[in-house]
Design an enzyme around this catalytic site. Structure first.
Site, PDB file in Angstrom:
ATOM      1  CB  SER A   1      -0.936   0.008   1.216  1.00 15.78           C
ATOM      2  OG  SER A   1      -0.207  -0.213   2.417  1.00 15.78           O
TER       3      SER A   1
ATOM      4  CG  HIS B   1      -1.436   3.645   4.471  1.00 16.18           C
ATOM      5  ND1 HIS B   1      -2.184   2.992   5.418  1.00 16.18           N
ATOM      6  CD2 HIS B   1      -0.788   2.682   3.768  1.00 16.18           C
ATOM      7  CE1 HIS B   1      -2.000   1.683   5.282  1.00 16.18           C
ATOM      8  NE2 HIS B   1      -1.147   1.468   4.298  1.00 16.18           N
TER       9      HIS B   1
END
Length: 271
Positions: free
Chosen positions: A47, A252
């Site tokens: 990711s 993230h």
């Protein structure tokens, strides 16, 4: 004695050529030995390479490949590049081995980030969010033990397969950021003990990934310094999502983290 006109012309041409090369060098426009003039770029990984958290995922489904992710930014900046983007949210080393099927011998540049999911990153965050400091420390230590003792041969296998598929490609391995500034500006959320423990897990991953990528002849790109001052709980512009919705985008990089940290770090070693 008169000098022939043709000889004078050749002298002028050589002089102008030398002057042109010198001028380009002064402007920083000449290539360097480390620069990659990629015509065939394949972006592999998890990711952190697909761009989860950066938005604009198009039709990539659950892989969440963002048009704001550093691989796409690099391809956009290098006209004429043939770009294959197969990084996918949640990928572990075994998944990246499957992604490598998209790499051909024509590849000149391959980037990859992997290892965080193998070491249990998502469970570390969940455990530290819902439990005591000591439980958090224990879970981080378990992840570190995995990273130090189980992850290395898995990484070796990934890097070796990339080299096997694309012997002439430059392989660049990108790491993970530290998540928190400690002490920082956050007044709620995790304790500094937990934040420091999570950061130490990122440091362990960096050490292991750096070591294994070097052993494989790949280039390791450490992004921790690029995120400094922009971690969660920093006083400045924060380039990482804290707990957010959708939940899978928590912890993230935002689009700013890709454009401000990952992309410049990659550009620094490729041109």
């Amino acid at each position: 004695m008169a000098v022939p006109v043709r000889k004078i012309s050749r002298l002028w041409i050589r002089s102008f050529a030398a002057l042109g090369v010198a001028l380009l060098a002064m402007l920083g426009l000449t290539g360097t030995a480390s620069a990659v003039k990629a015509t065939n770029y394949v972006a592999l990984g998890d990711s952190y390479s697909s761009g989860v958290g950066a938005g604009s995922y198009g039709n990539s489904g659950s892989c969440k490949r963002s048009s704001n992710a550093y691989p796409q930014l690099w391809a956009n900046a290098h006209a004429g590049t043939t770009f294959t983007f197969v990084a996918c949210s949640g990928a572990r080393t075994g998944d990246v081995l499957n992604q490598i099927n998209s790499v051909t011998s024509a590849a000149t540049l391959v980037t990859v980030s992997v290892g965080g999911n193998d070491a249990g990153f998502a469970d570390v965050i969940t455990t530290c969010t819902l439990n005591s400091d000591q439980t958090c420390l224990d879970r981080v230590n378990t992840a570190k033990n995995y990273a130090n003792n189980t992850l290395p041969p898995l990484l070796d296998n990934v890097y070796a397969k990339i080299k096997q598929k694309a012997p002439s490609a430059r392989v660049i391995v990108l790491g993970y950021p530290r998540f928190y500034t400690v002490p920082g500006s956050c007044n709620v959320g995790l304790s500094d003990t937990k934040r420091s423990a999570i950061n130490s897990g990122a440091d362990t991953l960096a050490s292991v990934i750096s070591s294994r990528s070097a052993a494989a002849g790949a280039t390791f790109v450490d992004v921790r310094g690029n995120f400094a001052g922009h971690n969660i709980c920093s006083n400045g512009d924060v380039w990482l999502n804290s707990l957010t919705w959708p939940v899978d985008e928590s912890y993230h990089p935002k689009a700013s983290g890709h454009s401000g940290a990952y992309y410049p770090a990659l550009r620094a070693v490729t041109g």
